[in-house]
Motif scaffolding. Structure first.
Motif, PDB file in Angstrom:
ATOM      1  N   GLU A 230       0.853  -1.195   0.000  1.00 45.34           N
ATOM      2  CA  GLU A 230       0.000   0.000   0.000  1.00 45.34           C
ATOM      3  C   GLU A 230       0.892   1.250   0.000  1.00 45.34           C
ATOM      4  O   GLU A 230       0.644   2.220  -0.727  1.00 45.34           O
ATOM      5  CB  GLU A 230      -0.885  -0.038   1.253  1.00 45.34           C
ATOM      6  N   ASP A 231       1.960   1.216   0.798  1.00 45.44           N
ATOM      7  CA  ASP A 231       2.943   2.314   0.807  1.00 45.44           C
ATOM      8  C   ASP A 231       3.582   2.489  -0.569  1.00 45.44           C
ATOM      9  O   ASP A 231       3.835   3.617  -1.015  1.00 45.44           O
ATOM     10  CB  ASP A 231       4.071   2.022   1.814  1.00 45.44           C
ATOM     11  N   VAL A 232       3.864   1.383  -1.224  1.00 43.27           N
ATOM     12  CA  VAL A 232       4.465   1.435  -2.559  1.00 43.27           C
ATOM     13  C   VAL A 232       3.525   2.157  -3.519  1.00 43.27           C
ATOM     14  O   VAL A 232       3.934   3.052  -4.264  1.00 43.27           O
ATOM     15  CB  VAL A 232       4.801   0.001  -3.066  1.00 43.27           C
ATOM     16  N   LEU A 233       2.236   1.802  -3.473  1.00 45.97           N
ATOM     17  CA  LEU A 233       1.257   2.461  -4.349  1.00 45.97           C
ATOM     18  C   LEU A 233       1.156   3.953  -4.025  1.00 45.97           C
ATOM     19  O   LEU A 233       1.085   4.787  -4.927  1.00 45.97           O
ATOM     20  CB  LEU A 233      -0.114   1.781  -4.209  1.00 45.97           C
ATOM     21  N   ASP A 234       1.162   4.273  -2.723  1.00 44.09           N
ATOM     22  CA  ASP A 234       1.113   5.689  -2.316  1.00 44.09           C
ATOM     23  C   ASP A 234       2.333   6.446  -2.839  1.00 44.09           C
ATOM     24  O   ASP A 234       2.215   7.578  -3.300  1.00 44.09           O
ATOM     25  CB  ASP A 234       1.080   5.811  -0.780  1.00 44.09           C
ATOM     26  N   ALA A 235       3.488   5.829  -2.742  1.00 48.82           N
ATOM     27  CA  ALA A 235       4.720   6.488  -3.181  1.00 48.82           C
ATOM     28  C   ALA A 235       4.698   6.709  -4.696  1.00 48.82           C
ATOM     29  O   ALA A 235       5.081   7.779  -5.184  1.00 48.82           O
ATOM     30  CB  ALA A 235       5.937   5.659  -2.779  1.00 48.82           C
ATOM     31  N   ILE A 236       4.230   5.716  -5.428  1.00 52.41           N
ATOM     32  CA  ILE A 236       4.144   5.858  -6.887  1.00 52.41           C
ATOM     33  C   ILE A 236       3.165   6.981  -7.231  1.00 52.41           C
ATOM     34  O   ILE A 236       3.452   7.830  -8.081  1.00 52.41           O
ATOM     35  CB  ILE A 236       3.747   4.520  -7.550  1.00 52.41           C
ATOM     36  N   ASP A 237       2.036   7.030  -6.528  1.00 49.05           N
ATOM     37  CA  ASP A 237       1.058   8.122  -6.728  1.00 49.05           C
ATOM     38  C   ASP A 237       1.681   9.483  -6.459  1.00 49.05           C
ATOM     39  O   ASP A 237       1.321  10.476  -7.081  1.00 49.05           O
ATOM     40  CB  ASP A 237      -0.136   7.954  -5.776  1.00 49.05           C
ATOM     41  N   ALA A 238       2.606   9.519  -5.486  1.00 48.76           N
ATOM     42  CA  ALA A 238       3.232  10.793  -5.112  1.00 48.76           C
ATOM     43  C   ALA A 238       4.389  11.152  -6.041  1.00 48.76           C
ATOM     44  O   ALA A 238       5.083  12.149  -5.809  1.00 48.76           O
ATOM     45  CB  ALA A 238       3.705  10.733  -3.660  1.00 48.76           C
ATOM     46  N   GLY A 239       4.644  10.322  -7.052  1.00 46.92           N
ATOM     47  CA  GLY A 239       5.645  10.671  -8.049  1.00 46.92           C
ATOM     48  C   GLY A 239       6.994   9.995  -7.894  1.00 46.92           C
ATOM     49  O   GLY A 239       7.935  10.297  -8.636  1.00 46.92           O
ATOM     50  N   VAL A 240       7.114   9.089  -6.929  1.00 47.94           N
ATOM     51  CA  VAL A 240       8.387   8.383  -6.753  1.00 47.94           C
ATOM     52  C   VAL A 240       8.608   7.463  -7.952  1.00 47.94           C
ATOM     53  O   VAL A 240       7.707   6.757  -8.399  1.00 47.94           O
ATOM     54  CB  VAL A 240       8.394   7.569  -5.434  1.00 47.94           C
ATOM     55  N   ASN A 241       9.836   7.480  -8.435  1.00 44.91           N
ATOM     56  CA  ASN A 241      10.210   6.747  -9.640  1.00 44.91           C
ATOM     57  C   ASN A 241      10.575   5.300  -9.293  1.00 44.91           C
ATOM     58  O   ASN A 241      11.698   4.866  -9.486  1.00 44.91           O
ATOM     59  CB  ASN A 241      11.416   7.465 -10.236  1.00 44.91           C
ATOM     60  N   LEU A 242       9.606   4.582  -8.741  1.00 50.24           N
ATOM     61  CA  LEU A 242       9.864   3.237  -8.212  1.00 50.24           C
ATOM     62  C   LEU A 242       9.558   2.179  -9.259  1.00 50.24           C
ATOM     63  O   LEU A 242       8.449   2.109  -9.774  1.00 50.24           O
ATOM     64  CB  LEU A 242       9.001   3.018  -6.956  1.00 50.24           C
ATOM     65  N   LYS A 243      10.566   1.361  -9.560  1.00 51.63           N
ATOM     66  CA  LYS A 243      10.435   0.429 -10.682  1.00 51.63           C
ATOM     67  C   LYS A 243      10.174  -1.009 -10.265  1.00 51.63           C
ATOM     68  O   LYS A 243       9.823  -1.854 -11.091  1.00 51.63           O
ATOM     69  CB  LYS A 243      11.730   0.442 -11.517  1.00 51.63           C
ATOM     70  N   GLY A 244      10.458  -1.331  -8.991  1.00 52.51           N
ATOM     71  CA  GLY A 244      10.273  -2.724  -8.605  1.00 52.51           C
ATOM     72  C   GLY A 244      10.321  -2.931  -7.111  1.00 52.51           C
ATOM     73  O   GLY A 244      10.693  -2.014  -6.349  1.00 52.51           O
ATOM     74  N   TYR A 245       9.925  -4.120  -6.712  1.00 50.39           N
ATOM     75  CA  TYR A 245       9.806  -4.453  -5.286  1.00 50.39           C
ATOM     76  C   TYR A 245      10.186  -5.916  -5.096  1.00 50.39           C
ATOM     77  O   TYR A 245       9.620  -6.800  -5.751  1.00 50.39           O
ATOM     78  CB  TYR A 245       8.356  -4.220  -4.849  1.00 50.39           C
ATOM     79  N   LEU A 246      11.133  -6.163  -4.205  1.00 48.67           N
ATOM     80  CA  LEU A 246      11.591  -7.531  -3.947  1.00 48.67           C
ATOM     81  C   LEU A 246      11.371  -7.872  -2.479  1.00 48.67           C
ATOM     82  O   LEU A 246      11.832  -7.156  -1.584  1.00 48.67           O
ATOM     83  CB  LEU A 246      13.081  -7.673  -4.281  1.00 48.67           C
ATOM     84  N   ALA A 247      10.642  -8.933  -2.247  1.00 50.98           N
ATOM     85  CA  ALA A 247      10.356  -9.353  -0.873  1.00 50.98           C
ATOM     86  C   ALA A 247      11.547 -10.127  -0.313  1.00 50.98           C
ATOM     87  O   ALA A 247      12.153 -10.948  -1.001  1.00 50.98           O
ATOM     88  CB  ALA A 247       9.110 -10.241  -0.854  1.00 50.98           C
ATOM     89  N   TRP A 248      11.875  -9.836   0.934  1.00 51.73           N
ATOM     90  CA  TRP A 248      12.865 -10.627   1.666  1.00 51.73           C
ATOM     91  C   TRP A 248      12.102 -11.524   2.628  1.00 51.73           C
ATOM     92  O   TRP A 248      11.543 -11.006   3.567  1.00 51.73           O
ATOM     93  CB  TRP A 248      13.858  -9.748   2.438  1.00 51.73           C
ATOM     94  N   SER A 249      12.001 -12.838   2.373  1.00 51.95           N
ATOM     95  CA  SER A 249      12.883 -13.547   1.479  1.00 51.95           C
ATOM     96  C   SER A 249      12.118 -14.659   0.765  1.00 51.95           C
ATOM     97  O   SER A 249      11.043 -15.048   1.204  1.00 51.95           O
ATOM     98  CB  SER A 249      14.026 -14.124   2.304  1.00 51.95           C
ATOM     99  N   LEU A 250      12.686 -15.148  -0.327  1.00 52.15           N
ATOM    100  CA  LEU A 250      12.066 -16.257  -1.049  1.00 52.15           C
ATOM    101  C   LEU A 250      11.792 -17.428  -0.103  1.00 52.15           C
ATOM    102  O   LEU A 250      10.699 -17.989  -0.085  1.00 52.15           O
ATOM    103  CB  LEU A 250      13.003 -16.720  -2.173  1.00 52.15           C
ATOM    104  N   ILE A 251      12.798 -17.786   0.660  1.00 54.23           N
ATOM    105  CA  ILE A 251      12.717 -18.956   1.557  1.00 54.23           C
ATOM    106  C   ILE A 251      13.352 -18.590   2.901  1.00 54.23           C
ATOM    107  O   ILE A 251      14.152 -17.644   2.981  1.00 54.23           O
ATOM    108  CB  ILE A 251      13.473 -20.178   0.965  1.00 54.23           C
ATOM    109  N   ASP A 252      13.017 -19.313   3.954  1.00 59.15           N
ATOM    110  CA  ASP A 252      13.700 -19.133   5.233  1.00 59.15           C
ATOM    111  C   ASP A 252      15.196 -19.336   5.021  1.00 59.15           C
ATOM    112  O   ASP A 252      15.614 -20.125   4.166  1.00 59.15           O
ATOM    113  CB  ASP A 252      13.214 -20.177   6.253  1.00 59.15           C
ATOM    114  N   ASN A 253      16.004 -18.636   5.823  1.00 59.63           N
ATOM    115  CA  ASN A 253      17.453 -18.780   5.640  1.00 59.63           C
ATOM    116  C   ASN A 253      18.212 -18.431   6.913  1.00 59.63           C
ATOM    117  O   ASN A 253      17.605 -18.079   7.932  1.00 59.63           O
ATOM    118  CB  ASN A 253      17.917 -17.949   4.443  1.00 59.63           C
TER     119      ASN A 253
END
Ligand code: PNW
Length: 491
Positions: free
Chosen positions: A411-434
């Motif tokens: 939701e923050d990502v969408l808000d930031a994009i709406d506010a004009g932030v030049n955000l191109k991608g989002y990577l979750a940490w993490s794929l698997i437990d580690n």
């Protein structure tokens, strides 16, 4: 049902990059197989096992060295656009130096990359995520200015062997954690605890190392390979505890010390260190009887060499703290980064706690960080290169807090994009437990659960995996979505 029906209609662009991240020492295992050299985490966990909470190490971890096909299968199950992994320097160059390349390491990363490309998953490679070859540590590691040459040589080997297929490079993961935790204190390898100088010596040399690797790519590889090269910082949100000017200045000082020190030299217009923190370190150094600042200056030539050396600003974000100008009582006048800052940190009682003592669910923290970086550095291209939530061991597959955390973050990502932030991608940490560094296996960050009792290190989708998959596929956040069953498939 959550009063957010309007926001439901906002969606992520089709070309917004969704992915997951890991790092070599945390998932690979195979610590001494097929010619891999020792790194600082191998060395520390084997020689000083008591520094790790559960006395564990990354010798086997999730065993991704042998399970990479299953890892890629998981990426397909999740429908990911991209996967961020790191290369193990000492697997590729067992001595640390580029004079000797380990062919088995090249083969391993080729296999991983090719498997991802088979399914159209974009490889995003980090050159350095904390596992320095032990041989180079013995020569001082990031305290030795020659690290800039050693790192460039290593980077060139990586570009040469993988750059035909890897088009997204991150030189270094989280400078502050490397320098402050590793050199200036005792919370990461090599636990040097050189409080007065460690952090700042490392900062300067690390920035020169990064710049060398960037220029090598930019000059000699980008013309034929055509990818992007940048760097990633840990960015937490630091709000002032009160509206007082003193507290506001303390929060700004903390921002400068934690990420500005490392990202201003690359992203600011003038280059060089941020002024308030540099001034503070210099004043403290003078009071302490040092003939010059403990923060080593850049020459004008070095400043220019470092400035502008990143195609994007990578943000690793997890949490927030409230900052005050209140004096730290426990500092004992020992010269250190903490003493230089001399601030108080607070966490409100009502922020949801995670399985990690430092990680709280703080309202709007990712949005605030993205806006800060956007404004501070004149709207650079941004990627969230890590973001995630820790479960303690009781939490199994029903990770409802992680679901809540990811929905709020996106939701923050969408808000930031709406506010004009030049955000191109989002990577979750993490794929698997580690392997969670000093916390060993006592905290779990994965969308998939790893069974460490099982020699096969079986991976099983948690509830958050289904929720993330649903968002990635549909490109919006559906608060009413619940997985129908816990059986994961490839769509
Ligand atoms: C990251 N903070 O570190 C690391 O890049 C990962 O390897 C690690 O597993 C993950 O976070 C979880 O701990 C962090 O300032 C550095 O809040 C700093 C912060 C958080 C995480």
């Amino acid at each position: 049902s959550h009063g957010l029906s309007v926001k439901h209609q906002r969606s992520f662009a089709a070309d917004f990059v969704f992915g997951c991240a890991t790092a070599s020492y945390q998932v690979e295992g195979a610590w001494n197989e097929d010619g891999k050299g020792e790194n600082i985490w191998d060395h520390m966990t084997h020689n000083k096992p008591t520094v790790i909470k559960d006395l564990s190490n990354g010798d086997v971890a999730a065993d991704s060295y042998h399970n990479y096909k299953r890892d890629v299968e998981i990426m397909r199950e999740l429908g990911l656009d991209a996967y961020r992994f790191s290369l193990s320097w000492s697997r590729i160059l067992p001595t640390g130096f580029a004079s000797e390349i380990n062919p088995a390491a090249i083969e391993y990363y080729n296999n991983l990359i090719n498997e991802m490309l088979k399914y159209d998953i974009k490889p995003m490679a980090t050159l350095y995520h904390w596992d320095l070859p032990q041989k180079l540590q013995e020569l001082g590691g990031f305290a030795n200015p020659l690290i800039a040459e050693w790192f460039e040589d290593y980077a060139r080997v990586a570009y040469e062997h993988f750059g035909d297929r890897v088009k997204f490079w991150i030189t270094i993961n989280e400078p502050k954690e490397i320098c402050h935790q590793g050199y200036g204190s005792t919370t990461m390898a090599p636990i040097l605890n050189s409080t007065a100088f460690g952090t700042y010596l490392c900062a300067k040399h690390l920035l020169l190392a990064h710049a060398n690797a960037y220029h090598a790519y930019n000059n000699d590889f980008r013309p034929t390979q055509g990818g992007e090269c940048g760097i990633t910082f840990a960015v937490s949100w630091y709000d002032a505890l009160t509206d007082s000017d003193e507290d506001k200045f303390a929060a700004e000082l903390k921002k400068q010390g934690d990420y500005g020190l490392y990202s201003d030299p690359i992203f600011s217009e003038e280059g060089g260190y941020p002024t308030d923190i540099a001034k503070r370190i210099s004043e403290k150094s003078a009071q302490q009887g040092f003939s010059k600042s403990r923060l080593p200056e850049f020459t004008e030539e070095e400043k220019a060499w470092v400035r502008g050396t990143s195609d994007f600003y990578g943000v690793n974000h997890y949490t927030a703290k409230l900052i005050s100008a209140t004096e730290h009582k426990e500092l004992n006048d020992v010269p250190s980064y903490e003493d230089d800052l001399d601030i108080g940190t607070f966490v409100p009682e009502d922020w949801q706690k995670s399985g990690a003592d430092w990680l709280m669910m703080a309202p709007k923290s990712l949005y605030n960080c993205l806006m800060d970086v956007h404004e501070r550095y004149n709207a650079p291209v941004l990627y969230v290169t890590e973001n995630g939530w820790a479960d303690s061991l009781e939490v199994g597959l029903s990770d409802d807090l992680r679901v809540e955390y990811y929905r709020a973050a996106l939701e923050d990502v969408l808000d930031a994009i709406d506010a004009g932030v030049n955000l191109k991608g989002y990577l979750a940490w993490s794929l698997i437990d580690n392997f969670e560094w000093m916390s060993g296996y006592s905290q779990r960050f994965g969308l998939y659960y790893v069974d460490y009792e099982d020699p096969a290190r079986t991976r099983t989708a948690k509830k958050s995996a289904f929720v993330y998959k649903h968002i990635v596929k549909n490109r919006y956040i559906d608060y009413d979505y619940e997985p129908e069953s816990m059986t994961m498939t490839i769509d």
